[in-house]
Design an enzyme around this catalytic site. Structure first.
Site, PDB file in Angstrom:
ATOM      1  N   GLU A 215       0.823  -1.214   0.000  1.00 49.95           N
ATOM      2  CA  GLU A 215       0.000   0.000   0.000  1.00 49.95           C
ATOM      3  C   GLU A 215       0.847   1.249   0.000  1.00 49.95           C
ATOM      4  OE1 GLU A 215      -2.395  -0.802   3.494  1.00 49.95           O
ATOM      5  OE2 GLU A 215      -1.141   0.492   4.711  1.00 49.95           O
TER       6      GLU A 215
ATOM      7  N   HIS B  16       6.315   1.268  15.524  1.00 45.42           N
ATOM      8  CA  HIS B  16       4.905   0.876  15.355  1.00 45.42           C
ATOM      9  C   HIS B  16       4.247   0.398  16.646  1.00 45.42           C
ATOM     10  CE1 HIS B  16       5.943   1.517  11.272  1.00 45.42           C
ATOM     11  NE2 HIS B  16       6.712   0.445  11.199  1.00 45.42           N
TER      12      HIS B  16
ATOM     13  N   ARG C  32     -11.504  -6.006  19.959  1.00 45.73           N
ATOM     14  CA  ARG C  32     -11.325  -6.225  21.402  1.00 45.73           C
ATOM     15  C   ARG C  32     -11.184  -4.871  22.074  1.00 45.73           C
ATOM     16  NH1 ARG C  32      -6.147  -4.463  21.392  1.00 45.73           N
ATOM     17  NH2 ARG C  32      -4.894  -5.091  19.612  1.00 45.73           N
TER      18      ARG C  32
HETATM   19  P1  ADP Z   1       0.382  -4.004  12.806  1.00 40.43           P
HETATM   20  O1  ADP Z   1      -0.907  -4.770  12.750  1.00 40.43           O
HETATM   21  O2  ADP Z   1       1.582  -4.859  12.483  1.00 40.43           O
HETATM   22  O3  ADP Z   1       0.544  -3.220  14.072  1.00 40.43           O
HETATM   23  P2  ADP Z   1      -0.689  -1.774  11.307  1.00 40.43           P
HETATM   24  O4  ADP Z   1      -1.265  -1.975   9.968  1.00 40.43           O
HETATM   25  O5  ADP Z   1      -1.647  -1.594  12.456  1.00 40.43           O
HETATM   26  O6  ADP Z   1       0.321  -2.970  11.597  1.00 40.43           O
HETATM   27  O7  ADP Z   1       0.293  -0.556  11.279  1.00 40.43           O
HETATM   28  C1  ADP Z   1       1.104  -0.239  12.380  1.00 40.43           C
HETATM   29  C2  ADP Z   1       1.645   1.173  12.271  1.00 40.43           C
HETATM   30  O8  ADP Z   1       2.410   1.317  11.056  1.00 40.43           O
HETATM   31  C3  ADP Z   1       0.598   2.265  12.183  1.00 40.43           C
HETATM   32  O9  ADP Z   1       0.152   2.669  13.447  1.00 40.43           O
HETATM   33  C4  ADP Z   1       1.344   3.365  11.459  1.00 40.43           C
HETATM   34  O10 ADP Z   1       2.208   4.038  12.350  1.00 40.43           O
HETATM   35  C5  ADP Z   1       2.230   2.610  10.490  1.00 40.43           C
HETATM   36  N1  ADP Z   1       1.585   2.479   9.159  1.00 40.43           N
HETATM   37  C6  ADP Z   1       0.758   1.498   8.769  1.00 40.43           C
HETATM   38  N2  ADP Z   1       0.332   1.683   7.513  1.00 40.43           N
HETATM   39  C7  ADP Z   1       0.920   2.798   7.062  1.00 40.43           C
HETATM   40  C8  ADP Z   1       0.913   3.503   5.811  1.00 40.43           C
HETATM   41  N3  ADP Z   1       0.213   3.105   4.761  1.00 40.43           N
HETATM   42  N4  ADP Z   1       1.645   4.631   5.722  1.00 40.43           N
HETATM   43  C9  ADP Z   1       2.386   5.071   6.764  1.00 40.43           C
HETATM   44  N5  ADP Z   1       2.454   4.437   7.944  1.00 40.43           N
HETATM   45  C10 ADP Z   1       1.737   3.316   8.117  1.00 40.43           C
END
Ligand code: ADP
Length: 651
Positions: free
Chosen positions: A200, A235, A297
């Site tokens: 993405e 993250h 959750r």
């Molecule tokens: P996980 O499930 O591994 O925690 P997430 O999809 O929830 O992964 O993403 C974790 C973090 O990564 C987000 O809180 C954000 O900081 C960063 N992030 C995720 N997707 C993007 C994106 N498309 N662009 C920039 N940062 C992102």
């Protein structure tokens, strides 16, 4: 409503659920592993059942054992907390098959949101904005690389089964794509047993803003406003707040509407969170946020929502699980003020946030809780241990105040008043982050901590004045049984001038020498170093330095930082110089296995013990042939540098 529930979790969340259950007159059953026999949640619950050995895979993740415990104790429902089994649809089905109620959404809802790619396709269909990207089935390099070109660099590769930032790779240009893809797939395969990824657009100046949603079994769905969790380290959330700084009504309306739409799309029942990634390069705008994932959750950071809305989300979870409708309609849910939460962890910020362990010999939270508008959700009490088996979170501190500024300053102040000795904690780091210029001005983005890690983790060196106070505080230890009052145990003030007692503390590897003399007025004069003629630092009884003494150590507190010095007492000192060489723990951990005994003759390379640290086992072997004079006992928690083995002196 239920009469008795079982809580399939530990630590602060188990304790927090027990609190609400108790208020509602619901009896509670705790479950625990061998490592948690005396844990706070066990002590607090009405009943407790041991469900297995320390490793989570054999206890807190053993769904069958937990269901059996619920049946044995006649609990009617199981609250999973967060983590562990909270988002495991197979567990939900087993709970229901056993005739029990799962306090959470249906297994179908969890499955629908469990995989990022399927969830994103579902959300696109429901009309929820989704980050531009490829969420399809094709996994071939050429196909994914061409999708990445279409999306436009930079792109993010994510494991579809991902969590905790694992299997995620940022790619800035096409040349780096093949290697990054391979790495993400490898990591995803290792962590989740599923190597499939999605690609993405990488959002610039990203902020993480999430919306708390709630549904019931009567078809109602509401939101409880947003939380900002942009202060992240790799993250992982560090500080969370509600509402999001800089939020405007137009953007809030768009986000909360999208979140409720998402919940409705899967007929969601219970507490859930819709996480959005936001492009904040030009402030918050209604067309610049995209669905990232849904957590089916309760979230760690739910207290900030509770504080601004006055809603007890765990109470709502229990009511909804019992079949009641949501206690309030959307119009009846209002927010006031600002709440900020900090996650207090046993970890060493100066060593890239290495998780720490240890016994919390000293644990003091601020006592002006009400005046400070402070809430403390702790999972441990003083003298409890942080073990290597589970997440090393100690507590969450949350402040609710009329404005963001007041909430931040209130929280920083509360962290400064918190004292912990026995483990390394992140209090100083959290305080510096709260007071950081960008953070306090609300210029948030997920890269903030990474960019400023050096300054945020830098502790000030111990001041001579504090060192002198520590020397004074430990001066009694060497000369008297009574260690509590050094001023009564240092004697020797005489007509011919004060006698000088020698005192040594150890700061890291470095010995700090000092000479201590009692003055006529009862104060202690501390000469740091060997120079008796140096100007002494005078330490009086009412010296304001805050410190805690614990076995073999003294911890000095300054602001939110703490420095721990070792106090070699005389006996130990004699022994240290007397005999043999030693093996010390390279990091804090648990002595898992001892394979040699005292007086045993061992050979170079022979395994002596196994130290479990950072979820890995390290075998400590003999560096040379010799005879064991002392060896640590099995099950012992050790700090780094602690002696594990001492050899007899060679003849
Ligand atoms: P996980 O499930 O591994 O925690 P997430 O999809 O929830 O992964 O993403 C974790 C973090 O990564 C987000 O809180 C954000 O900081 C960063 N992030 C995720 N997707 C993007 C994106 N498309 N662009 C920039 N940062 C992102």
């Amino acid at each position: 409503m239920f009469e008795k529930i079982l809580i399939a979790n530990r630590g602060e969340i188990a304790v927090r659920i027990i609190r609400t259950a108790r208020r509602l007159g619901i009896a509670t059953v705790a479950v625990y592993s061998d490592a948690d026999r005396d844990a706070l949640h066990v002590r607090m619950a009405d009943q407790a059942v041991c469900i297995g050995p320390a490793p989570a895979s054999e206890s807190y993740l053993d769904g069958d054992r937990i269901i059996a415990a619920a049946l044995e104790t006649a609990a009617q429902a199981i609250h999973p907390g967060y983590g562990f089994l909270s988002e495991n649809p197979d567990f939900v089905e087993k709970v229901e098959d056993a005739g029990l109620i799962f306090v959470g959404p249906s297994s179908q809802a969890i499955r629908a949101m469990g995989l990022k790619d399927a969830a994103k396709r579902l959300m696109e269909k429901a009309g929820v904005p989704v980050v531009p990207g490829y969420h399809g089935d094709t996994q071939a390099l050429v196909a994914l690389a061409s999708k990445a070109n279409e999306i436009g660099y930079p792109v993010l590769i994510k494991a579809r089964a991902g969590g905790g930032g694992k299997g995620m790779r940022l790619v800035s240009d096409p040349d780096a794509f093949p290697d990054a893809l391979a790495a993400a797939q490898r990591e995803a395969k290792a962590a989740f047993g599923d190597e499939r990824v999605l690609v993405e657009k990488y959002i610039q100046t990203p902020r993480h803003i999430e919306v708390q949603v709630f549904g019931d079994s009567h078809g109602n769905a509401v939101h409880l406003f947003e939380r900002d969790c942009s202060a992240q380290r790799r993250h992982q959330k560090v500080i969370e707040e509600a509402p999001a700084p800089g939020m405007n009504e137009e953007t809030r309306a768009a986000m909360t509407e999208a979140a409720v739409k998402a919940a409705r799309a899967i007929s969601y029942s219970g507490a859930g969170t819709i996480e959005f990634i936001v492009d904040a390069s030009e402030g918050l705008r209604p067309d610049r946020f995209w669905f990232m994932e849904m957590n089916t959750r309760l979230q760690v950071e739910h207290p900030v929502t509770e504080m601004i809305t006055g809603v007890d989300l765990v109470e709502w979870q229990l009511r909804v699980a019992a079949g009641e409708p949501l206690p309030r309609t959307q119009d009846e849910i209002t927010a006031s003020g600002h709440a900020v939460e900090a996650r207090l962890y046993a970890e060493d910020a100066t060593r890239d946030f290495l998780p720490a362990t240890g016994t919390l010999h000293h644990l003091r939270f601020p006592d002006n809780i009400e005046a400070a508008r402070l809430r403390i959700d702790a999972g441990v009490a003083e003298k409890d241990a942080i073990t290597p088996f589970y997440d090393p979170m100690i507590a969450k501190l949350i402040v609710h105040a009329p404005t963001r500024e007041e909430a931040i300053e209130g929280l920083a102040g509360a962290l400064e008043k918190t004292e912990i000795a026995g483990s390394t904690v992140n209090l100083g780091f959290l305080t510096r982050l709260l007071r950081d210029d960008d953070f306090s001005a609300g210029r948030l983005e997920t890269g903030l901590i990474g960019r400023k890690q050096d300054v945020l983790t830098k502790t000030a060196p111990l001041k001579a004045r504090h060192l002198a106070a520590a020397i004074a505080a430990t001066s009694g230890a060497a000369s008297s049984e009574d260690t509590s009052d050094p001023f009564s145990t240092i004697s020797g003030y005489g007509h011919f001038g004060p006698l000088l007692h020698k005192r040594t503390l150890v700061n890291g590897e470095e010995a700090v020498e000092a000479r201590v003399a009692a003055q006529a007025d009862g104060a202690l004069a501390i000469h740091l170093g060997d120079d008796e003629a140096s100007r002494p630092i005078i330490v009086r009884r009412d010296d304001p330095t805050r410190f805690a003494s614990w076995p073999g150590h003294i911890t000095v507190f300054e602001g939110a930082d703490a420095l721990t010095l070792k106090v070699p007492d005389r006996l130990q000192a004699a022994e240290e110089s007397g005999s043999g060489d030693r093996l010390r723990a390279p990091m804090p951990g648990l002595v898992k296995l001892v394979r040699a005994s005292v007086n045993e003759t061992v050979q170079k390379g022979q395994p002596l013990l196994v130290l479990e640290a950072m979820k890995m086992e390290h075998t400590i072997t003999a560096p040379h042939d010799g005879v064991v004079a002392e060896i640590a006992t099995e099950g012992l928690q050790v700090n780094d540098g602690a002696m594990l083995v001492r050899f007899q002196e060679a003849e």
